[in-house]
Design a protein around this motif. Structure first.
Motif, mmCIF file in Angstrom:
data_model
loop_
_atom_site.group_PDB
_atom_site.id
_atom_site.type_symbol
_atom_site.label_atom_id
_atom_site.label_comp_id
_atom_site.label_asym_id
_atom_site.label_seq_id
_atom_site.Cartn_x
_atom_site.Cartn_y
_atom_site.Cartn_z
ATOM 1 N N GLN A 159 0.762 -1.356 -0.488
ATOM 2 C CA GLN A 159 -0.149 0.188 -0.007
ATOM 3 C C GLN A 159 0.918 0.432 -0.177
ATOM 4 O O GLN A 159 0.734 2.298 -0.411
ATOM 5 C CB GLN A 159 -0.698 -0.024 1.273
ATOM 6 C CG GLN A 159 -1.935 -0.963 1.614
ATOM 7 C CD GLN A 159 -3.273 -1.134 0.153
ATOM 8 O OE1 GLN A 159 -3.436 0.270 -0.614
ATOM 9 N NE2 GLN A 159 -3.435 -1.948 -0.077
ATOM 10 N N PHE A 194 -6.733 -3.558 2.924
ATOM 11 C CA PHE A 194 -7.692 -1.833 2.482
ATOM 12 C C PHE A 194 -9.259 -1.916 1.676
ATOM 13 O O PHE A 194 -10.179 -1.467 2.367
ATOM 14 C CB PHE A 194 -6.959 -1.545 1.230
ATOM 15 C CG PHE A 194 -7.136 0.081 0.475
ATOM 16 C CD1 PHE A 194 -6.733 1.216 1.401
ATOM 17 C CD2 PHE A 194 -7.935 0.556 -0.025
ATOM 18 C CE1 PHE A 194 -6.973 1.833 0.967
ATOM 19 C CE2 PHE A 194 -8.740 1.721 -0.409
ATOM 20 C CZ PHE A 194 -8.165 1.799 -0.426
ATOM 21 N N TRP A 224 -12.747 2.288 7.210
ATOM 22 C CA TRP A 224 -12.558 3.401 6.256
ATOM 23 C C TRP A 224 -11.165 3.948 7.009
ATOM 24 O O TRP A 224 -10.422 4.635 6.222
ATOM 25 C CB TRP A 224 -13.533 5.118 5.644
ATOM 26 C CG TRP A 224 -13.918 4.950 6.719
ATOM 27 C CD1 TRP A 224 -15.117 4.302 7.952
ATOM 28 C CD2 TRP A 224 -13.749 6.066 7.659
ATOM 29 N NE1 TRP A 224 -15.747 5.957 8.655
ATOM 30 C CE2 TRP A 224 -15.212 6.418 8.745
ATOM 31 C CE3 TRP A 224 -12.374 7.168 7.179
ATOM 32 C CZ2 TRP A 224 -14.660 7.858 9.515
ATOM 33 C CZ3 TRP A 224 -12.772 8.371 8.383
ATOM 34 C CH2 TRP A 224 -13.425 9.048 9.500
ATOM 35 N N SER A 231 -8.472 2.806 6.117
ATOM 36 C CA SER A 231 -7.933 2.665 4.754
ATOM 37 C C SER A 231 -7.410 4.376 4.605
ATOM 38 O O SER A 231 -6.410 4.149 3.772
ATOM 39 C CB SER A 231 -8.914 2.222 3.881
ATOM 40 O OG SER A 231 -9.150 1.478 4.088
#
Length: 302
Positions: free
Chosen positions: A49, A214, A219, A222
């Motif tokens: 990521q 993810f 959220w 994320s």
């Protein structure tokens, strides 16, 4: 001293180099706060990521500046392309080792690695680039070495994580200094070269239902992972820019701001306890830093 559009005059180049280095090391110093926020995510997913979002951020900046095609053209130059492959391997190894150190409860070794790194950097500058050092600077490095030795003794064993971090990032700084690629373009090429492998890994994790980082996560987590993109891109851009503008030995000694900020984060934010060895290390290293940076009218240049 030669000049280029990227570096400008020697005096301006030295100033920009110091500011760029301090900016990079300052951001890296507070980076444990970000990794702590996603500590439940597997190491390889964090790395994936981090690099993919960094590639997107840098790619957009290059496109906005009209430098995207010129950046890709560097890969057509055989020697430059292999140089960027080498820098990609080195920085990726450094990243994954640091993430592993933080998420496996060995942050002390991670911090120690960035205390050792400047010593390796100065050594490379002396042996590979032929950079000279005064007696005062040699004494300063000796004080820093004593501090690192105290820290190693306190760990009670060979800190392989620390050594990997120190060696890989020192070699990365040397390679980026010698590579004929602008800082931002070089960073994009590094993230671009490793991206296919990371995309394959993430796709496999999602296909087998093992991905948690993810798509399947809350959220806030994320968003933290997305923030790793600019957190990765900006300080590396600053570091690569500094490496091209200043002496490798000076860059190495300034790097001590990074583990010192990490030290402050650990004690003031994470409330980690201090011990005599840590305090002795801190005192020796910063006495060395002060001695190294003490103004000397007989010395010129950065």
């Amino acid at each position: 001293m030669s000049r280029s559009p990227e570096t400008g005059t020697p005096k301006e180049s030295a100033t920009v180099g110091v500011l760029s280095a301090l900016g990079a090391f300052g951001i890296w110093g507070v980076s444990p706060l970000f990794f702590n926020a996603v500590s439940e995510v597997p190491v390889l997913e964090i790395l994936s990521q981090r690099i993919l979002w960094a590639s997107l951020v840098v790619g957009l900046v290059l496109a906005f500046r009209g430098e995207f095609k010129r950046t890709l053209a560097f890969l057509a130059q055989r020697k430059t392309a292999w140089t960027m492959v080498l820098s990609t391997v080195l920085v990726s190894a450094n990243w994954i080792t640091f993430i592993y150190a933080v998420t496996s409860g060995q942050a002390l070794q991670g911090s120690l690695g960035y205390y050792i790194f400047p010593l390796v950097t100065v050594l490379l500058g002396r042996l590979v680039l032929g950079e000279s050092m005064s007696c005062r600077q040699t004494l300063a490095l000796a004080l820093a070495f004593v501090g690192v030795a105290v820290a190693i003794e306190g760990l009670g064993g060979v800190p392989w994580i620390s050594l990997v971090l120190a060696v890989t990032f020192s070699l990365y700084g040397l390679v980026r200094k010698m590579a004929p690629v602008p800082a931002l373009s070089g960073l994009f090429l590094e993230t671009l070269l490793i991206s296919p492998f990371l995309l394959t890994y993430l796709a496999g994790m999602e296909f087998f239902g093992a991905g948690i980082a993810f798509l399947d996560g809350p959220w806030p987590r994320s968003l933290w992972l997305m923030a790793l993109g600019p957190l990765t891109a900006f300080p590396l851009f600053l570091f690569a820019s500094a490496a091209r503008r200043m002496r490798l030995s000076t860059l190495g000694i300034l790097q001590y701001t990074n583990p010192t900020i990490q030290f402050l984060v650990a004690t003031l934010v994470f409330k980690e306890s201090l011990n005599p060895a840590t305090l002795a290390t801190f005192a020796c290293i910063w006495c060395g830093v002060a001695l190294y940076l003490w103004p000397d009218r007989r010395e010129k240049g950065a």
